[in-house]
Design a protein around this motif. Structure first.
Motif, PDB file in Angstrom:
ATOM      1  N   LEU A  68       0.826  -1.208   0.000  1.00 48.35           N
ATOM      2  CA  LEU A  68       0.000   0.000   0.000  1.00 48.35           C
ATOM      3  C   LEU A  68       0.864   1.264   0.000  1.00 48.35           C
ATOM      4  CD1 LEU A  68      -2.760  -1.103   2.528  1.00 48.35           C
ATOM      5  CD2 LEU A  68      -2.989  -0.830   0.052  1.00 48.35           C
ATOM      6  N   ALA A  69       1.968   1.233   0.749  1.00 46.57           N
ATOM      7  CA  ALA A  69       2.855   2.397   0.797  1.00 46.57           C
ATOM      8  C   ALA A  69       3.481   2.663  -0.568  1.00 46.57           C
ATOM      9  CB  ALA A  69       3.932   2.181   1.854  1.00 46.57           C
ATOM     10  N   VAL A  70       3.975   1.609  -1.223  1.00 39.99           N
ATOM     11  CA  VAL A  70       4.590   1.764  -2.545  1.00 39.99           C
ATOM     12  C   VAL A  70       3.546   2.185  -3.572  1.00 39.99           C
ATOM     13  CG1 VAL A  70       5.702   0.511  -4.432  1.00 39.99           C
ATOM     14  CG2 VAL A  70       6.460   0.151  -2.076  1.00 39.99           C
ATOM     15  N   HIS A  71       2.366   1.581  -3.517  1.00 39.98           N
ATOM     16  CA  HIS A  71       1.300   1.928  -4.465  1.00 39.98           C
ATOM     17  C   HIS A  71       0.919   3.403  -4.341  1.00 39.98           C
ATOM     18  CE1 HIS A  71      -2.247   1.252  -7.006  1.00 39.98           C
ATOM     19  NE2 HIS A  71      -2.887   2.027  -6.141  1.00 39.98           N
ATOM     20  N   ALA A  72       0.776   3.879  -3.100  1.00 42.56           N
ATOM     21  CA  ALA A  72       0.412   5.280  -2.882  1.00 42.56           C
ATOM     22  C   ALA A  72       1.469   6.222  -3.446  1.00 42.56           C
ATOM     23  CB  ALA A  72       0.208   5.531  -1.388  1.00 42.56           C
ATOM     24  N   ILE A  73       2.743   5.863  -3.291  1.00 42.38           N
ATOM     25  CA  ILE A  73       3.818   6.706  -3.820  1.00 42.38           C
ATOM     26  C   ILE A  73       3.796   6.730  -5.340  1.00 42.38           C
ATOM     27  CG2 ILE A  73       6.335   6.860  -4.072  1.00 42.38           C
ATOM     28  CD1 ILE A  73       6.521   5.780  -1.179  1.00 42.38           C
ATOM     29  N   MET A  74       3.659   5.572  -5.983  1.00 50.55           N
ATOM     30  CA  MET A  74       3.698   5.513  -7.438  1.00 50.55           C
ATOM     31  C   MET A  74       2.473   6.160  -8.076  1.00 50.55           C
ATOM     32  SD  MET A  74       6.627   4.346  -7.919  1.00 50.55           S
ATOM     33  CE  MET A  74       6.518   4.397  -9.714  1.00 50.55           C
TER      34      MET A  74
ATOM     35  N   PRO B  81      10.193   3.147   2.197  1.00 52.54           N
ATOM     36  CA  PRO B  81       9.668   3.443   0.851  1.00 52.54           C
ATOM     37  C   PRO B  81       9.637   4.931   0.541  1.00 52.54           C
ATOM     38  CG  PRO B  81       8.248   1.897   2.031  1.00 52.54           C
ATOM     39  CD  PRO B  81       9.230   2.418   3.029  1.00 52.54           C
ATOM     40  N   ASP B  82       9.638   5.767   1.572  1.00 51.62           N
ATOM     41  CA  ASP B  82       9.576   7.220   1.356  1.00 51.62           C
ATOM     42  C   ASP B  82      10.773   7.748   0.571  1.00 51.62           C
ATOM     43  OD1 ASP B  82       7.245   7.237   2.765  1.00 51.62           O
ATOM     44  OD2 ASP B  82       8.136   7.885   4.666  1.00 51.62           O
ATOM     45  N   LEU B  83      11.822   6.945   0.426  1.00 52.67           N
ATOM     46  CA  LEU B  83      12.984   7.385  -0.344  1.00 52.67           C
ATOM     47  C   LEU B  83      12.801   7.184  -1.847  1.00 52.67           C
ATOM     48  CD1 LEU B  83      16.020   6.157   1.797  1.00 52.67           C
ATOM     49  CD2 LEU B  83      15.241   8.487   1.463  1.00 52.67           C
ATOM     50  N   ILE B  84      11.747   6.499  -2.252  1.00 53.71           N
ATOM     51  CA  ILE B  84      11.535   6.238  -3.676  1.00 53.71           C
ATOM     52  C   ILE B  84      11.461   7.520  -4.499  1.00 53.71           C
ATOM     53  CG2 ILE B  84       9.874   5.304  -5.353  1.00 53.71           C
ATOM     54  CD1 ILE B  84       9.370   3.007  -3.437  1.00 53.71           C
TER      55      ILE B  84
ATOM     56  N   ALA C 110      -6.558   0.911  -1.528  1.00 49.18           N
ATOM     57  CA  ALA C 110      -5.190   1.422  -1.672  1.00 49.18           C
ATOM     58  C   ALA C 110      -4.976   2.673  -0.831  1.00 49.18           C
ATOM     59  CB  ALA C 110      -4.877   1.704  -3.126  1.00 49.18           C
ATOM     60  N   GLN C 111      -4.956   2.509   0.469  1.00 53.87           N
ATOM     61  CA  GLN C 111      -4.629   3.586   1.381  1.00 53.87           C
ATOM     62  C   GLN C 111      -3.362   3.190   2.132  1.00 53.87           C
ATOM     63  OE1 GLN C 111      -6.222   6.485   1.561  1.00 53.87           O
ATOM     64  NE2 GLN C 111      -7.610   5.784  -0.050  1.00 53.87           N
ATOM     65  N   PRO C 112      -2.348   4.074   2.132  1.00 52.38           N
ATOM     66  CA  PRO C 112      -1.094   3.698   2.776  1.00 52.38           C
ATOM     67  C   PRO C 112      -1.300   3.386   4.256  1.00 52.38           C
ATOM     68  CG  PRO C 112      -1.148   6.036   2.254  1.00 52.38           C
ATOM     69  CD  PRO C 112      -2.335   5.436   1.597  1.00 52.38           C
ATOM     70  N   ALA C 113      -0.744   2.276   4.665  1.00 53.39           N
ATOM     71  CA  ALA C 113      -0.870   1.867   6.072  1.00 53.39           C
ATOM     72  C   ALA C 113       0.337   2.323   6.846  1.00 53.39           C
ATOM     73  CB  ALA C 113      -0.994   0.339   6.156  1.00 53.39           C
TER      74      ALA C 113
END
Length: 341
Positions: free
Chosen positions: A33-39, A112-115, A336-339
């Protein structure tokens, strides 16, 4: 009606994100969810998120399959057995087809925030964006040991290594192809990246403590990585063994000559004694065992390369029939909500 030539069509850049997993049922959903939200914040890219499960014994695969049913961006490789912490991730890396590949662990110790920063650096022209630990919330003794190990490898290595870098980062397609060309069946990835030495940018982060589950790196796996790092990047231990042999022979000759001379001079009064002989024998025996072990590590590395076994045997793979564009056109997941990791 005029049709634009194919060369004039601007293709979206493709990003592959690769995540190894083993018994990560507590983290895998949140990471997805974290990666999906970023992309989702970068419509200029199409992406795939490849999870490779190393034969988990918990519900990790079941959770991944539920995710993949709703989101074609998610692709899954399930290994037939546990192929270890070296072979499984590199197999997944070589299945990625993106213009850039991001490697990230599933336990949130690699944020993941570094993506976004990785993508920005890649767009600036850096072919490797390497994430380096500035500090860590793990046990102080363990962090100190890791730091000393990295310093030792750097001193022994013939190339400049990156201390506190674990493989977390972004790699251009050119870099992935070069890594593949090494054709190493048991690769020390960090050493290969140091060997490649293409333009790189370092991103520093503070490693958080694992929030769910327990680490899968036991003492043996850490020892395996440590010895692999030394054997793969340096021949210095072999040279030390050779030099130690010459020095030991020279010292033994000198000591033996002195003892012989003293015996001739003080024939009746001079005795060697058993203790010095036993101490010397046990010392030399221990030194020989250490260097025989090192020699065995190098022979083992040669044996592994000669075998040329595959990195992993797949039990199944899911969603690989969908290309980047097909996945991007699919319906987005409803949850798809970042957890919070």
């Amino acid at each position: 009606m005029m049709v634009a030539p194919e060369d004039s069509i601007v293709r979206s850049k493709r990003i592959s994100i690769v995540t190894p997993a083993y018994n990560e049922e507590g983290n895998i959903q949140a990471l997805y969810l974290a990666v999906h939200a970023i992309m989702q914040r970068y419509p200029q890219y199409v992406y795939e998120h490849i999870f490779i499960d190393n034969h988990s014994t918990d519900s990790t695969v079941a959770i991944l399959k539920q995710i993949a049913e709703k989101d074609r961006h998610v692709k899954i490789i399930v290994n037939a057995r546990n192929f270890g912490h070296i072979r499984s991730p590199i197999h997944a890396l070589f299945q990625a087809t993106g213009d850039a590949v991001i490697g990230i662990a599933s336990d949130f110790q690699e944020p993941p925030d570094l993506i976004p920063q990785m993508l920005e650096a890649w767009e600036e022209g850096y072919q490797m964006v390497l994430c380096v630990k500035r500090s860590s919330e793990e046990h102080g003794l363990m962090y100190w040991l890791r730091k000393k190990y990295y310093q030792t490898v750097e001193r022994l290595s013939s190339v400049e290594t990156i201390q506190n870098y674990t493989g977390f980062g972004l790699y251009d397609r050119k870099v992935v192809d070069i890594v593949r060309s090494f054709n190493d069946p048991y690769p020390y990835f960090r050493g290969i990246i140091a060997e490649i030495s293409l333009p790189k940018k370092l991103l520093y982060f503070d490693q958080p403590v694992r929030k769910r589950g327990i680490t899968k790196n036991n003492w043996y796996s850490l020892y395996d990585i440590a010895l692999l790092g030394i054997v793969s990047t340096s021949k210095v231990p072999l040279r030390i063994a050779t030099i130690s042999g010459f020095l030991g022979a020279a010292i033994s000759f000198v000591v033996g000559s002195v003892y012989l001379l003293l015996k001739f001079i003080f024939w009746q009064r001079f005795t060697v004694g058993v203790a010095p002989m036993l101490i010397g024998m046990f010392f030399m025996f221990s030194v020989e065992c250490v260097f025989l072990g090192l020699l065995g590590e190098y022979v083992g590395a040669i044996y592994t390369r000669v075998q040329q076994r595959p990195y992993a045997i797949e039990q199944e793979r899911i969603n690989f029939q969908y290309g980047f564009q097909e996945a991007d056109q699919a319906e987005p997941p409803t949850t798809a909500q970042p957890a919070d990791p």
